[in-house]
Design a protein around this motif. Structure first.
Motif, PDB file in Angstrom:
ATOM      1  N   ASP A  10      16.581 -30.398 -33.126  1.00  0.00           N
ATOM      2  CA  ASP A  10      17.125 -31.858 -33.432  1.00  0.00           C
ATOM      3  C   ASP A  10      17.639 -32.150 -34.983  1.00  0.00           C
ATOM      4  O   ASP A  10      16.758 -32.381 -35.689  1.00  0.00           O
ATOM      5  CB  ASP A  10      16.129 -32.972 -33.135  1.00  0.00           C
ATOM      6  N   GLU A  11      18.770 -31.611 -35.332  1.00  0.00           N
ATOM      7  CA  GLU A  11      19.442 -31.920 -36.436  1.00  0.00           C
ATOM      8  C   GLU A  11      18.414 -31.421 -37.545  1.00  0.00           C
ATOM      9  O   GLU A  11      18.202 -31.733 -38.677  1.00  0.00           O
ATOM     10  CB  GLU A  11      19.431 -33.326 -36.809  1.00  0.00           C
ATOM     11  N   THR A  49      19.021 -37.328 -28.886  1.00  0.00           N
ATOM     12  CA  THR A  49      17.366 -37.178 -29.221  1.00  0.00           C
ATOM     13  C   THR A  49      16.608 -37.512 -27.895  1.00  0.00           C
ATOM     14  O   THR A  49      15.676 -37.013 -27.638  1.00  0.00           O
ATOM     15  CB  THR A  49      17.218 -38.018 -30.431  1.00  0.00           C
ATOM     16  N   GLN A  64      13.933 -34.761 -35.166  1.00  0.00           N
ATOM     17  CA  GLN A  64      14.895 -35.180 -36.126  1.00  0.00           C
ATOM     18  C   GLN A  64      14.237 -35.724 -37.245  1.00  0.00           C
ATOM     19  O   GLN A  64      14.689 -35.544 -38.409  1.00  0.00           O
ATOM     20  CB  GLN A  64      15.772 -36.307 -35.384  1.00  0.00           C
TER      21      GLN A  64
HETATM   22 MG   LIG Z   1      19.141 -38.041 -32.635  1.00  0.00          MG
END
Ligand SMILES: [Mg+2]
Ligand SMILES: Nc1ncnc2c1ncn2[C@@H]1O[C@H](COP(=O)(O)OP(=O)(O)OP(=O)(O)O)[C@@H](O)[C@H]1O
Length: 249
Positions: free
Chosen positions: A161-162, A43, A85
């Motif tokens: 991000d995820e 991240t 995220q």
């Molecule tokens: Mg992360």
């Protein structure tokens, strides 16, 4: 020419080195996976690339321009978008208005922004959610709204991000299909971090692996997940020995 060139990027927070001398390229139209255990620095690297954090050292070139000193808004204007995220739903906005926030990067017209928002919600198969409050939607749909908002900025490169975190298996499969369509039908390059490795494997042309802020591997997905360094980073030394023994059996 590479679309994104990251050269010896380091990011320090006080005494902590979250990214150390990270270099990699991402080609036009490529899907690049970024994996690594919790706290590896994924991240942070996204935040550096997207202009949310200034880098401590190093250089980032996007689409032929040095974006190292640029802030997020200017990076987004050049065509680099990201999802977060931890998705912070703007509580007071309806779904369509959330997506319009992305569209306003390219237009001042409410009518155009609304049309664009509706088109992206439709593409992501959640057209019927436009008038709901974001907080009313289940997580899988909120993630699609986040994706729509990023896409409405008209990126050449999208950092994810995820985007599958918190989704069940069927929802993950749905997300993989959508990301494939974003890539193939819209021609958008993707850089994705994900703990759901099947997803990274299914989508990525290449994968890079971070551990404790450093890049420890890079290559084709199938080769990278067999790399003893990578297995050790994820599972510990014990598993490297076991994997080695299994290989000799
Ligand atoms: Mg992360
Ligand atoms: N804003 C910040 N200030 C101080 N330290 C930070 C900050 N952001 C991240 N860190 C630290 O940097 C390191 C890398 O964190 P980062 O969130 O980038 O990892 P990650 O690979 O994304 O992990 P995860 O898989 O859990 O999301 C961690 O030690 C984290 O505590």
């Amino acid at each position: 020419m590479a679309l994104l060139e990251v050269t010896e990027v380091s990011k320090e927070f006080g005494g902590l080195t979250a990214n150390q001398d990270i270099s990699f390229n991402l080609d036009q139209g490529e899907v690049l996976g970024l994996i690594g255990p919790n706290g590896a620095g994924k991240t942070t690297l996204f935040n550096c690339i997207a202009g949310h954090f200034p880098v401590t050292r190093g250089r980032i070139v996007f689409d032929g321009r040095d974006i190292t000193p640029l802030k997020a808004f200017d990076v987004a204007r050049l065509g680099l978008a990201r999802t977060f995220q931890i998705f912070q739903a703007s509580g007071d906005l309806r779904v369509a208005e959330n997506v319009m926030v992305g569209a306003f990067l390219r237009t001042g017209s409410r009518r155009q922004a609304r049309a664009k928002a509706e088109a992206w919600l439709d593409f992501l198969e959640i057209a019927e959610t436009g008038s709901y409050m974001l907080s009313e939607l289940p997580v899988a749909r909120q993630k699609r709204v986040a994706l729509a908002t990023a896409l409405a900025t008209e990126p050449k490169l999208l950092l994810l991000d995820e985007v599958a975190a918190g989704l069940n298996r069927a929802e993950i499969e749905g997300m993989v299909t959508l990301l494939q369509r974003i890539h193939t039908e819209k021609g958008i390059a993707l850089l994705l971090t994900e703990h759901v490795l099947e997803m990274v494997m299914a989508l990525s042309h290449r994968v890079i692996v971070l551990e404790s802020g450093r890049k420890i591997a890079e290559g084709e997905p199938q080769a990278v997940v067999k790399d003893p360094e990578v297995i050790r980073a994820y599972l510990g030394d014990h598993f490297v020995k076991r994997a080695g023994e299994a290989g000799h059996a």
